[in-house]
Write a protein that holds these residues in place. Sequence first.
Motif, PDB file in Angstrom:
ATOM      1  N   LEU A 140       0.751  -1.309  -0.103  1.00  0.00           N
ATOM      2  CA  LEU A 140       0.071   0.051  -0.083  1.00  0.00           C
ATOM      3  C   LEU A 140       0.858   1.160   0.164  1.00  0.00           C
ATOM      4  O   LEU A 140       0.569   2.229  -0.649  1.00  0.00           O
ATOM      5  CB  LEU A 140      -0.832  -0.075   1.269  1.00  0.00           C
ATOM      6  N   THR A 143       2.181   1.454  -3.500  1.00  0.00           N
ATOM      7  CA  THR A 143       1.445   1.826  -4.653  1.00  0.00           C
ATOM      8  C   THR A 143       0.914   3.255  -4.736  1.00  0.00           C
ATOM      9  O   THR A 143       0.623   4.163  -5.354  1.00  0.00           O
ATOM     10  CB  THR A 143       0.200   0.938  -4.646  1.00  0.00           C
ATOM     11  N   ALA A 144       0.515   3.650  -3.167  1.00  0.00           N
ATOM     12  CA  ALA A 144      -0.253   4.813  -2.961  1.00  0.00           C
ATOM     13  C   ALA A 144       0.550   6.019  -2.427  1.00  0.00           C
ATOM     14  O   ALA A 144       0.105   7.153  -2.168  1.00  0.00           O
ATOM     15  CB  ALA A 144      -1.494   4.521  -2.121  1.00  0.00           C
ATOM     16  N   HIS A 145       1.963   5.820  -2.127  1.00  0.00           N
ATOM     17  CA  HIS A 145       2.615   6.740  -1.608  1.00  0.00           C
ATOM     18  C   HIS A 145       2.313   7.345  -0.294  1.00  0.00           C
ATOM     19  O   HIS A 145       2.429   8.370  -0.239  1.00  0.00           O
ATOM     20  CB  HIS A 145       2.972   7.820  -2.782  1.00  0.00           C
ATOM     21  N   LEU A 146       1.756   6.338   0.560  1.00  0.00           N
ATOM     22  CA  LEU A 146       1.434   6.865   1.877  1.00  0.00           C
ATOM     23  C   LEU A 146       2.607   6.398   2.757  1.00  0.00           C
ATOM     24  O   LEU A 146       3.452   5.796   2.155  1.00  0.00           O
ATOM     25  CB  LEU A 146       0.316   6.097   2.393  1.00  0.00           C
TER      26      LEU A 146
ATOM     27  N   THR B  25       0.772   4.339 -10.609  1.00  0.00           N
ATOM     28  CA  THR B  25       1.863   4.180 -10.170  1.00  0.00           C
ATOM     29  C   THR B  25       3.086   4.546 -10.653  1.00  0.00           C
ATOM     30  O   THR B  25       4.089   5.136 -10.291  1.00  0.00           O
ATOM     31  CB  THR B  25       2.120   2.577  -9.771  1.00  0.00           C
ATOM     32  N   ALA B  36      -1.491   8.446  -7.568  1.00  0.00           N
ATOM     33  CA  ALA B  36      -1.631   6.869  -7.274  1.00  0.00           C
ATOM     34  C   ALA B  36      -3.004   6.768  -6.519  1.00  0.00           C
ATOM     35  O   ALA B  36      -3.750   5.834  -6.615  1.00  0.00           O
ATOM     36  CB  ALA B  36      -0.588   6.497  -6.557  1.00  0.00           C
ATOM     37  N   MET B  37      -3.385   7.835  -5.710  1.00  0.00           N
ATOM     38  CA  MET B  37      -4.592   7.647  -4.852  1.00  0.00           C
ATOM     39  C   MET B  37      -5.776   7.991  -5.712  1.00  0.00           C
ATOM     40  O   MET B  37      -6.817   7.427  -5.322  1.00  0.00           O
ATOM     41  CB  MET B  37      -4.431   8.489  -3.693  1.00  0.00           C
ATOM     42  N   ALA B  95       5.320  -3.967  -6.342  1.00  0.00           N
ATOM     43  CA  ALA B  95       3.855  -3.532  -5.178  1.00  0.00           C
ATOM     44  C   ALA B  95       2.577  -3.599  -5.823  1.00  0.00           C
ATOM     45  O   ALA B  95       1.533  -4.084  -5.379  1.00  0.00           O
ATOM     46  CB  ALA B  95       4.223  -2.375  -4.515  1.00  0.00           C
ATOM     47  N   TRP B  96       2.778  -2.800  -7.194  1.00  0.00           N
ATOM     48  CA  TRP B  96       1.400  -2.770  -7.693  1.00  0.00           C
ATOM     49  C   TRP B  96       0.780  -4.181  -8.287  1.00  0.00           C
ATOM     50  O   TRP B  96      -0.533  -4.152  -8.019  1.00  0.00           O
ATOM     51  CB  TRP B  96       1.581  -2.029  -9.136  1.00  0.00           C
ATOM     52  N   PHE B  99      -1.152  -5.180  -4.834  1.00  0.00           N
ATOM     53  CA  PHE B  99      -2.229  -4.586  -4.865  1.00  0.00           C
ATOM     54  C   PHE B  99      -3.173  -4.609  -5.754  1.00  0.00           C
ATOM     55  O   PHE B  99      -4.406  -4.992  -5.384  1.00  0.00           O
ATOM     56  CB  PHE B  99      -1.745  -3.061  -4.952  1.00  0.00           C
TER      57      PHE B  99
END
Lengths: 592, 119
Positions: A140, A143-146, B25, B36-37, B95-96, B99
């Motif tokens: 996560l 992928t989401a750069h959190l 991504t 990416a969000m 990672a993608w 996910f």
Amino acid sequence: MTRVAASKPRRLPDPLSLAAAVAAVGVMIVELGYSIGRDAGTGGTVCFWLGQGLIWVPLMLVAASGHATRSARLAAVMLFAVAQSVVKWLYSPLDFRFPDELAHQTTAEAILRTRHLYEANTVLPVSPKFPGLEIVTSALVSTAHLSVFTAGTIVVSVCHVAFAALLFTIFCAVLRNQRVAAIAAMIFALNPHHAFFNALFIYEVPALLFAGATLVLSMRRESPARSVALPGLLCVSALTATHHVTALVLVGSTLLCAVVCLVVRDREMALRLGAVTLAASATLSIWMAVVAPDTLHYLWSSSLNSSSRGATHWKGPATSPEPATLERAVSYLAVVVACALNGLGMLVLFRAHARNRSRGNGLLIAFAIAGLMLFVVLALRVVTGKAELTGRALTYVFLFSAVPMAVAWNLGLRECRVRLAFKMGLYAALAAMLAGFMMLGWPAFWERLPGRFHVDAFESGVDAHGLAAARWTAVGLPHGARIACDTSGCNLLAAYGGHVPAANMSSVFYAPTITPAARGLLAYKHIRYVYVDERMTQQVPLTGSYFAPDSHAGQHVRPLAPALLAKFDKAKEANRVYDDGTIRIYDVAPRR
Amino acid sequence: MTFACSSRPLLVIAAVYGFSVSLATALADLGALGVAMVPVVVFLPGLLWMAGAAGVRVGLGALEVASMSVALSLGIGVVGGVALNAAGVDLDRSAWAVFYLFIVTLLAAFALLPGRDAN
């Protein structure tokens, strides 16, 4: 012609919506208590308990209502879990603070840095060998750069809430009564560690979800065995790669249920649960043989060295403060209520089975038998004084004992329907369990409200000074440096700085000067830096230890003498590289 | 056994979602942080709606279906991560894929989880 106005019946608000709104107000009041705690004001504790009551009471009323739908009961159970997750997040909304959270953050950061699994973690060596939580979190993050904190909070919150729903489904399968199942799910959520500890960023949280999903798939008779085999194997595999103890508990509990089902001639369920036992045993054995061979040694040494941290009501470290008498009384009452409900429920279930009323429902009898573990664990708690170990065990014990407790509580409610006072007494008994077990659980009473710093005392041992220093080391010191530090400092330096804290270094701090022996120890352990928190000269550790491990553990009756820490300023070989007035870091590498 | 809803539209959405995540991504890797969000935010209401629809059609309940789907999708994420690591794959670059795996599983689970008739 007269016109008669049709009187429309007044629609009362939906009980679930009303309960959700009141619970939300409860969360807000808890946060008000936290804010008061951070400002060192008065009345924070009152707000905390008032808020907890407002969260629990309306949701419990919906769950136990005689008229609620199945969905409403489930929603009430899940909303309680949502509230618990939010309350935990509000406690520390910007950073992980609990030592185990920091240990898992260290593992997640290592995965993100090395881009592979199993990088060593000196703070919690077993954590990289069970990386399920960190795999999902790092995916996560990537992928989401959190941040790891944000991604980790999302992952554990989702797991905590989803587990509540699956637990309700399991109890429905066992009890075959949605109302009692909802009561059982609410009672499970009262166990000492569930409100806070089981919402932390620790590997137990996703593991409980995987274990719950496995049990749902195996215990729901409506789902054909063939169609759930693959998802079941997936959940068992994920559980194995996530948490050792939960996997072992799954093996033990499904074995017990399978044997009991076989005895009561529930062959279909015995076969399904037997298959889960075999699959879980096989995957766990392979994992422990190939990836994590030192797991059993870790578990054995952890159980022997388990501290009395957590509740200090019965027997804590010598330096721990005493809780208030009322708090002590409520926690004893909670234990008495739990034991009484559990014992009564077991009696009811065994008698019903003897009369052939529940013959064929092996699961119910198995859960009643497993309820005996509550008495065993509480007895161990009294005899051994290991609050941490027994507190964590109660999460698993309540998974089973919640069923007899719910049966007994529901029986009381049903038999005494007309007597309001008795009905209120039953709710008050559960409210005592809620309060008493929260007092026995986590966080400890001296840090129930955030804000006040206590040196080397879990969450309250982490503050802005420690966080700033640890974050500075990530850029200011070479990565992976070996550092001598106190407990909280070590946790922060590993998680935020990516450094390697060295164990057994307390003698260096206790020596009046940097003696040849201390110098030799620093060289032998390849220590490059020493981390010094000045507040060790101002406070006694409430946990009994400044260091992990501490050669003077449990013996501190006054803070360290200032000279013990000032010696690093006087030593020629120590070069101060960081100082914010509270925390100092010295470079102690030998000069050439 | 009943089915929550037709799997075809869900799988189409899963594919679109997966490509969006992959694209986002790549954008994020190029420096467009936060992009990416976007697919997560765009598709989250859709996921919730599907959970609700699934729950109406099967007796298991929307929330239970959603919870089981989450468990399965996180499970495949964990198993996928372990497998990719064993194959020597860079977990950050893949990672993608992890996910994507758990998003597809989430949607497939919505579509395929067996339940009992509502009563």
